[in-house]
Design a protein around this motif. Structure first.
Motif, PDB file in Angstrom:
ATOM      1  N   VAL A 270      44.378 -33.815  22.716  1.00  0.00           N
ATOM      2  CA  VAL A 270      43.765 -32.755  23.238  1.00  0.00           C
ATOM      3  C   VAL A 270      42.671 -32.131  22.197  1.00  0.00           C
ATOM      4  CG1 VAL A 270      44.008 -30.298  23.987  1.00  0.00           C
ATOM      5  CG2 VAL A 270      45.541 -32.151  24.981  1.00  0.00           C
ATOM      6  N   LEU A 271      42.939 -32.180  21.123  1.00  0.00           N
ATOM      7  CA  LEU A 271      41.758 -31.276  20.051  1.00  0.00           C
ATOM      8  C   LEU A 271      40.735 -32.500  20.127  1.00  0.00           C
ATOM      9  CD1 LEU A 271      41.454 -29.129  18.393  1.00  0.00           C
ATOM     10  CD2 LEU A 271      42.718 -30.290  16.555  1.00  0.00           C
ATOM     11  N   ASP A 272      40.975 -33.897  20.077  1.00  0.00           N
ATOM     12  CA  ASP A 272      39.927 -34.808  20.263  1.00  0.00           C
ATOM     13  C   ASP A 272      38.863 -34.550  21.374  1.00  0.00           C
ATOM     14  OD1 ASP A 272      40.645 -36.135  17.813  1.00  0.00           O
ATOM     15  OD2 ASP A 272      42.239 -37.271  18.994  1.00  0.00           O
ATOM     16  N   ARG A 273      39.518 -34.229  22.536  1.00  0.00           N
ATOM     17  CA  ARG A 273      38.565 -34.043  23.861  1.00  0.00           C
ATOM     18  C   ARG A 273      38.232 -32.636  23.836  1.00  0.00           C
ATOM     19  NH1 ARG A 273      36.673 -37.627  24.583  1.00  0.00           N
ATOM     20  NH2 ARG A 273      37.553 -38.188  22.638  1.00  0.00           N
ATOM     21  N   LEU A 274      38.678 -31.782  23.104  1.00  0.00           N
ATOM     22  CA  LEU A 274      38.002 -30.366  23.021  1.00  0.00           C
ATOM     23  C   LEU A 274      37.236 -29.756  21.818  1.00  0.00           C
ATOM     24  CD1 LEU A 274      41.070 -28.622  25.239  1.00  0.00           C
ATOM     25  CD2 LEU A 274      38.854 -29.513  26.007  1.00  0.00           C
ATOM     26  N   ASP A 275      37.392 -30.841  20.926  1.00  0.00           N
ATOM     27  CA  ASP A 275      36.499 -30.370  19.630  1.00  0.00           C
ATOM     28  C   ASP A 275      35.245 -29.319  19.863  1.00  0.00           C
ATOM     29  OD1 ASP A 275      35.652 -32.549  20.061  1.00  0.00           O
ATOM     30  OD2 ASP A 275      35.795 -33.676  18.157  1.00  0.00           O
ATOM     31  N   SER A 276      34.436 -30.139  20.809  1.00  0.00           N
ATOM     32  CA  SER A 276      33.151 -29.708  20.706  1.00  0.00           C
ATOM     33  C   SER A 276      33.208 -28.161  21.578  1.00  0.00           C
ATOM     34  CB  SER A 276      32.392 -30.642  21.752  1.00  0.00           C
ATOM     35  OG  SER A 276      32.212 -31.681  20.921  1.00  0.00           O
ATOM     36  N   VAL A 277      33.926 -28.003  22.783  1.00  0.00           N
ATOM     37  CA  VAL A 277      33.949 -26.944  23.496  1.00  0.00           C
ATOM     38  C   VAL A 277      34.694 -25.690  22.826  1.00  0.00           C
ATOM     39  CG1 VAL A 277      36.003 -27.240  24.789  1.00  0.00           C
ATOM     40  CG2 VAL A 277      34.228 -26.183  25.691  1.00  0.00           C
ATOM     41  N   ILE A 278      35.560 -26.014  21.865  1.00  0.00           N
ATOM     42  CA  ILE A 278      36.135 -24.771  21.387  1.00  0.00           C
ATOM     43  C   ILE A 278      35.149 -24.210  20.093  1.00  0.00           C
ATOM     44  CG2 ILE A 278      38.244 -25.646  21.669  1.00  0.00           C
ATOM     45  CD1 ILE A 278      38.626 -26.299  19.000  1.00  0.00           C
ATOM     46  N   PHE A 279      34.428 -25.120  19.407  1.00  0.00           N
ATOM     47  CA  PHE A 279      33.396 -24.703  18.840  1.00  0.00           C
ATOM     48  C   PHE A 279      32.034 -24.219  19.382  1.00  0.00           C
ATOM     49  CE2 PHE A 279      30.476 -24.591  14.911  1.00  0.00           C
ATOM     50  CZ  PHE A 279      31.300 -24.161  14.061  1.00  0.00           C
ATOM     51  N   VAL A 280      31.800 -24.522  20.444  1.00  0.00           N
ATOM     52  CA  VAL A 280      30.537 -24.057  21.276  1.00  0.00           C
ATOM     53  C   VAL A 280      30.951 -22.600  22.070  1.00  0.00           C
ATOM     54  CG1 VAL A 280      29.208 -24.497  23.368  1.00  0.00           C
ATOM     55  CG2 VAL A 280      29.702 -26.177  21.696  1.00  0.00           C
ATOM     56  N   ALA A 281      32.185 -22.513  22.501  1.00  0.00           N
ATOM     57  CA  ALA A 281      32.359 -21.450  23.436  1.00  0.00           C
ATOM     58  C   ALA A 281      32.052 -19.966  22.799  1.00  0.00           C
ATOM     59  CB  ALA A 281      33.869 -21.560  23.830  1.00  0.00           C
ATOM     60  N   PRO A 282      32.623 -19.794  21.373  1.00  0.00           N
ATOM     61  CA  PRO A 282      32.111 -18.359  21.203  1.00  0.00           C
ATOM     62  C   PRO A 282      30.679 -18.084  21.001  1.00  0.00           C
ATOM     63  CG  PRO A 282      33.823 -19.462  19.711  1.00  0.00           C
ATOM     64  CD  PRO A 282      33.257 -20.483  20.702  1.00  0.00           C
ATOM     65  N   ILE A 283      29.889 -19.206  20.727  1.00  0.00           N
ATOM     66  CA  ILE A 283      28.346 -19.157  20.540  1.00  0.00           C
ATOM     67  C   ILE A 283      27.694 -19.094  21.951  1.00  0.00           C
ATOM     68  CG2 ILE A 283      26.008 -20.216  19.585  1.00  0.00           C
ATOM     69  CD1 ILE A 283      28.448 -19.849  17.580  1.00  0.00           C
ATOM     70  N   ILE A 284      28.497 -19.442  23.015  1.00  0.00           N
ATOM     71  CA  ILE A 284      27.728 -19.352  24.254  1.00  0.00           C
ATOM     72  C   ILE A 284      28.221 -17.948  24.833  1.00  0.00           C
ATOM     73  CG2 ILE A 284      28.125 -19.926  26.989  1.00  0.00           C
ATOM     74  CD1 ILE A 284      26.934 -22.109  25.095  1.00  0.00           C
ATOM     75  N   PHE A 285      29.226 -17.551  24.259  1.00  0.00           N
ATOM     76  CA  PHE A 285      29.428 -15.977  24.708  1.00  0.00           C
ATOM     77  C   PHE A 285      28.697 -14.996  24.118  1.00  0.00           C
ATOM     78  CE2 PHE A 285      32.036 -12.136  23.637  1.00  0.00           C
ATOM     79  CZ  PHE A 285      32.547 -11.803  25.002  1.00  0.00           C
ATOM     80  N   LEU A 286      28.356 -15.269  22.789  1.00  0.00           N
ATOM     81  CA  LEU A 286      27.175 -14.672  22.107  1.00  0.00           C
ATOM     82  C   LEU A 286      26.039 -14.612  22.691  1.00  0.00           C
ATOM     83  CD1 LEU A 286      26.569 -12.904  19.639  1.00  0.00           C
ATOM     84  CD2 LEU A 286      25.975 -14.932  18.463  1.00  0.00           C
ATOM     85  N   PHE A 287      25.850 -15.725  23.366  1.00  0.00           N
ATOM     86  CA  PHE A 287      24.371 -15.920  24.025  1.00  0.00           C
ATOM     87  C   PHE A 287      24.280 -15.055  25.349  1.00  0.00           C
ATOM     88  CE2 PHE A 287      21.943 -18.421  27.071  1.00  0.00           C
ATOM     89  CZ  PHE A 287      20.787 -18.238  26.770  1.00  0.00           C
ATOM     90  N   TYR A 288      25.389 -15.026  26.030  1.00  0.00           N
ATOM     91  CA  TYR A 288      25.485 -14.319  27.329  1.00  0.00           C
ATOM     92  C   TYR A 288      25.444 -12.858  26.978  1.00  0.00           C
ATOM     93  CZ  TYR A 288      26.592 -17.771  30.826  1.00  0.00           C
ATOM     94  OH  TYR A 288      26.698 -18.889  31.840  1.00  0.00           O
ATOM     95  N   GLN A 289      26.206 -12.350  25.723  1.00  0.00           N
ATOM     96  CA  GLN A 289      26.003 -10.933  25.378  1.00  0.00           C
ATOM     97  C   GLN A 289      24.717 -10.459  25.232  1.00  0.00           C
ATOM     98  OE1 GLN A 289      29.068 -10.296  26.751  1.00  0.00           O
ATOM     99  NE2 GLN A 289      29.041  -8.648  25.381  1.00  0.00           N
ATOM    100  N   ILE A 290      23.930 -11.270  24.403  1.00  0.00           N
ATOM    101  CA  ILE A 290      22.725 -10.950  24.198  1.00  0.00           C
ATOM    102  C   ILE A 290      21.671 -11.193  25.248  1.00  0.00           C
ATOM    103  CG2 ILE A 290      20.325 -11.902  22.909  1.00  0.00           C
ATOM    104  CD1 ILE A 290      22.269 -13.238  20.774  1.00  0.00           C
ATOM    105  N   LEU A 291      21.883 -12.057  26.225  1.00  0.00           N
ATOM    106  CA  LEU A 291      21.178 -11.959  27.469  1.00  0.00           C
ATOM    107  C   LEU A 291      21.215 -10.567  28.259  1.00  0.00           C
ATOM    108  CD1 LEU A 291      21.585 -15.436  29.286  1.00  0.00           C
ATOM    109  CD2 LEU A 291      19.581 -14.076  28.327  1.00  0.00           C
ATOM    110  N   TYR A 292      22.710 -10.336  28.446  1.00  0.00           N
ATOM    111  CA  TYR A 292      23.006  -9.071  29.145  1.00  0.00           C
ATOM    112  C   TYR A 292      22.391  -7.936  28.415  1.00  0.00           C
ATOM    113  CZ  TYR A 292      26.006  -5.241  30.849  1.00  0.00           C
ATOM    114  OH  TYR A 292      26.700  -4.001  31.691  1.00  0.00           O
TER     115      TYR A 292
END
Length: 295
Positions: A270-292
């Motif tokens: 599972v970690l092999d399949r989700l290694d990208s999204v788990i590192f990206v998700a907090p950055i995307i959340f930060l981006f959404y907060q900045i947009l808001y």
């Protein structure tokens, strides 16, 4: 069974399970990623050599508690207030909670990047648990959180994010295999090339354009603002998704294994399949907060 056929079947099952849980309901989405978190925790504990039982119990309790108080805040507040005195009203500030969790996650993400470029092969015991919290556990909460967008649960956001990650990974591989000559980070991942990375960026940006136009905000509401937002998200996915993949590769290299697990035949763990999204998700959340806050 033929290896290609094995990869195809297990990949199709994974995608079908993912899309079904996302589209069926909020609860099925939260539960599935809770299961993914437990499996990823088990795999990570094996990689770095920490107590699996303690790690799984800790992340399960934390994920469950934060999910309840964040995504079912009203119900949780009402339930708790039944046990309190009448003159006391218990309320939960989820915005402050996720701000604190985001700060912790970003600090650990920086530590992960430093770890990636560090030549040392030894990880201290306390660092292993720090990585478990900030690199494994908290990002799963942000995967859930960003699917809610500004207001309510919106499956299009998380599906769009996964499509960008799959597009970036696929075309980075195809472009790198066909014309890749210059190694991106040979010491950690010998097969990744600069050409492949750039190919992934270009095709992910194009996918972001298509997602914005035909899926997130179909015509006639299509706007240049939506294009810009999803193009930026595609760039974030390409850059930080690649970094996340390299970080997991380093953990595996230190452990001396090819895959984090074997739950998905032909694809690893599972970690092999989700290694990208788990590192990206907090950055995307930060981006959404900045947009808001900017808007």
């Amino acid at each position: 069974m033929n290896e290609t056929l094995k990869r195809t079947i297990s990949g199709a099952v994974y995608i079908a399970l993912l899309l079904t849980s996302i589209l069926f309901s909020t609860e099925s989405f939260i539960i599935l990623f809770g299961v993914f978190l437990v499996i990823a925790t088990y795999e990570f504990s094996n990689l770095v050599g920490i107590n699996k039982v303690f790690s799984i119990l800790f992340v399960t309790l934390f994920y469950s508690a934060v999910s309840l108080i964040s995504f079912y805040r009203t119900e949780t507040e009402n339930y708790i207030n039944k046990f309190l005195k009448e003159n006391i009203v218990f309320t939960i500030d989820t915005d402050r909670l996720f701000t604190i969790l985001l700060i912790i996650t970003l600090i650990v993400s920086i530590k992960c990047i430093v770890f990636l470029f560090d030549d040392t092969q030894n990880i201290s015991r306390i660092s292993k648990y720090i990585y478990l919290i900030g690199y494994i556990m908290l990002p799963f909460l942000f995967i859930i959180k960003i699917s809610f967008g500004i207001k309510d649960y919106n499956p299009k956001i998380i599906i769009g994010l996964f499509v960008l990650i799959w597009t970036n990974d696929t075309f980075a591989y195809l472009v790198g295999k066909s014309i890749g000559k210059h190694k991106l980070f040979e010491r950690i991942s010998p097969k990744k090339t600069i050409e492949g990375f750039l190919g992934g960026v270009v095709f992910a940006a194009f996918a972001g354009f298509l997602i914005s136009k035909f899926y997130i905000q179909p015509n006639p509401d299509f706007s240049s603002k939506s294009i810009l937002i999803w193009t930026i998200i595609a760039l974030i996915v390409s850059i930080f998704g690649t970094i996340g993949d390299l970080i997991e590769s380093k953990f595996k290299r230190i452990a001396g294994v090819k895959d984090s697990g074997a739950i998905m035949p032909g694809h690893g763990g599972v970690l092999d399949r989700l290694d990208s999204v788990i590192f990206v998700a907090p950055i995307i959340f930060l981006f959404y907060q900045i947009l808001y806050y900017v808007s």
